[in-house]
Design an enzyme around this catalytic site. Sequence first.
Site, PDB file in Angstrom:
ATOM      1  N   GLN A 102     -92.736 -45.886 -17.641  1.00 14.41           N
ATOM      2  CA  GLN A 102     -93.006 -47.338 -17.247  1.00 14.41           C
ATOM      3  C   GLN A 102     -93.181 -48.175 -18.630  1.00 14.41           C
ATOM      4  O   GLN A 102     -93.505 -49.491 -18.775  1.00 14.41           O
ATOM      5  CB  GLN A 102     -94.008 -47.665 -16.386  1.00 14.41           C
ATOM      6  CG  GLN A 102     -93.865 -47.021 -15.012  1.00 14.41           C
ATOM      7  CD  GLN A 102     -95.159 -47.037 -14.387  1.00 14.41           C
ATOM      8  OE1 GLN A 102     -95.494 -48.178 -13.701  1.00 14.41           O
ATOM      9  NE2 GLN A 102     -96.160 -45.952 -14.236  1.00 14.41           N
ATOM     10  N   ILE A 104     -92.584 -49.458 -22.687  1.00 15.00           N
ATOM     11  CA  ILE A 104     -91.755 -49.994 -23.312  1.00 15.00           C
ATOM     12  C   ILE A 104     -91.732 -49.754 -24.825  1.00 15.00           C
ATOM     13  O   ILE A 104     -91.323 -50.298 -25.540  1.00 15.00           O
ATOM     14  CB  ILE A 104     -91.919 -51.523 -23.349  1.00 15.00           C
ATOM     15  CG1 ILE A 104     -93.336 -52.145 -23.614  1.00 15.00           C
ATOM     16  CG2 ILE A 104     -91.525 -52.145 -21.692  1.00 15.00           C
ATOM     17  CD1 ILE A 104     -93.539 -53.606 -24.157  1.00 15.00           C
ATOM     18  N   HIS A 120     -89.274 -49.922 -17.225  1.00 10.05           N
ATOM     19  CA  HIS A 120     -89.822 -51.423 -17.479  1.00 10.05           C
ATOM     20  C   HIS A 120     -89.060 -51.798 -18.451  1.00 10.05           C
ATOM     21  O   HIS A 120     -89.532 -52.875 -19.292  1.00 10.05           O
ATOM     22  CB  HIS A 120     -91.199 -51.756 -17.354  1.00 10.05           C
ATOM     23  CG  HIS A 120     -91.697 -51.233 -16.066  1.00 10.05           C
ATOM     24  ND1 HIS A 120     -93.164 -51.030 -15.833  1.00 10.05           N
ATOM     25  CD2 HIS A 120     -90.925 -50.990 -14.829  1.00 10.05           C
ATOM     26  CE1 HIS A 120     -93.374 -50.605 -14.329  1.00 10.05           C
ATOM     27  NE2 HIS A 120     -92.265 -50.908 -13.810  1.00 10.05           N
ATOM     28  N   CYS A 128     -80.316 -63.425 -25.488  1.00 12.48           N
ATOM     29  CA  CYS A 128     -80.384 -64.857 -25.255  1.00 12.48           C
ATOM     30  C   CYS A 128     -79.811 -65.326 -23.782  1.00 12.48           C
ATOM     31  O   CYS A 128     -78.969 -64.615 -23.269  1.00 12.48           O
ATOM     32  CB  CYS A 128     -78.998 -65.590 -26.243  1.00 12.48           C
ATOM     33  SG  CYS A 128     -78.762 -67.219 -25.613  1.00 12.48           S
ATOM     34  N   CYS A 152     -85.644 -68.174 -30.288  1.00 13.86           N
ATOM     35  CA  CYS A 152     -84.276 -68.888 -29.862  1.00 13.86           C
ATOM     36  C   CYS A 152     -83.160 -68.361 -30.595  1.00 13.86           C
ATOM     37  O   CYS A 152     -82.934 -67.922 -31.753  1.00 13.86           O
ATOM     38  CB  CYS A 152     -84.627 -70.380 -30.052  1.00 13.86           C
ATOM     39  SG  CYS A 152     -86.113 -71.141 -29.468  1.00 13.86           S
ATOM     40  N   GLY A 193    -101.077 -40.585 -16.959  1.00 15.93           N
ATOM     41  CA  GLY A 193    -101.414 -42.103 -17.462  1.00 15.93           C
ATOM     42  C   GLY A 193    -101.058 -43.497 -16.727  1.00 15.93           C
ATOM     43  O   GLY A 193    -100.640 -44.250 -17.233  1.00 15.93           O
ATOM     44  N   SER A 195    -101.509 -45.912 -13.207  1.00 12.52           N
ATOM     45  CA  SER A 195    -102.417 -46.069 -12.061  1.00 12.52           C
ATOM     46  C   SER A 195    -101.705 -46.216 -10.684  1.00 12.52           C
ATOM     47  O   SER A 195    -102.465 -46.232  -9.739  1.00 12.52           O
ATOM     48  CB  SER A 195    -103.129 -47.553 -12.434  1.00 12.52           C
ATOM     49  OG  SER A 195    -101.854 -48.716 -12.353  1.00 12.52           O
ATOM     50  N   ALA A 237    -104.884 -37.675 -21.869  1.00 12.24           N
ATOM     51  CA  ALA A 237    -103.303 -37.438 -21.972  1.00 12.24           C
ATOM     52  C   ALA A 237    -103.274 -36.501 -22.981  1.00 12.24           C
ATOM     53  O   ALA A 237    -102.500 -35.257 -23.178  1.00 12.24           O
ATOM     54  CB  ALA A 237    -102.349 -38.401 -21.878  1.00 12.24           C
TER      55      ALA A 237
END
Length: 255
Positions: A102, A104, A120, A128, A152, A193, A195, A237
């Site tokens: 999960q 990133i 995720h 963009c 941007c 690790g 929940s 962990a």
Amino acid sequence: MDEECIKRAAQMILESIQVVALTGAGISVESGIPDFRSPGGLWTKYDPLLYGTYEGFVNHPERFWEMAKELNPTLENAEPNPAHYALAELERLGKLRAVITQNIDHLHQRAGSTDVLELHGTHRTGHCMACKRVFTLEEMKELSCDGDRVACCPDDQATIKPDVVFFGEPLDSRVLARAAELASTSDVMLVVGCSLEVYPAAALPEYTKRRRGKLIFVNTTATNHDRQADLVCLGKAGEVVPAIVSEYKKAAGLI
Ligand code: APR
């Protein structure tokens, strides 16, 4: 650390044919990246309803980018910890099919895991929201507008969205389908690790359970799903996962 738990986990892995890992933010806490729901976690500082939803990002991207600016140095300075390396070793030993994460933070890949499903998304790229052009993290840091508060697109000045999955945003259906397939065809899932508060990731252990697979939880605290687990090894962990892999190697006669 509960030596008996370590031995039982190693025995489950030794007796298994297909092991898959499911990891959450807890596996990266010892790499210096805060988790979300523990005391001091990200969502205790930033309201997830304002900073973590897709709708919130569309309406107020500057909020997310403010949080990202604070978090980026932590992510960039983070190094894989012994738990990440232990899972990569279990893959090299031919015992771990893949890591479903999960997270990133890309730490599993940097530790050497080669089959990582990022449920995720990743913080390393963005696109963009108008022309879908893809940007690297480095590029996103340089491309700002709205007084340096939002990343941007230089082509059309539209907001760049990071390739992380926000609440209210669908997961990549191919990644999720493969994660479900791995969970439902593995006879052991090592849950590290997590929940298990956020679906659909939190449903994956049940897929393994349904095919009579075994669940090993590694966590510093209890979760609301511990009754699902065949084994709960309480501890960090970075200590417990390497100990399980080392005990597995001993039991398998590899050391
Ligand atoms: N070792 C093992 N477990 C740990 C450690 C550690 N060093 N530190 C914390 N934990 C445990 C916590 O006790 C908790 O059970 O890791 C778990 C982290 O839970 P969360 O903070 O809820 O993170 P996670 O389960 O990954 O959240 C799932 O929620 O906000 C969304 O997209 C976000 O991917 C995230 C998802």
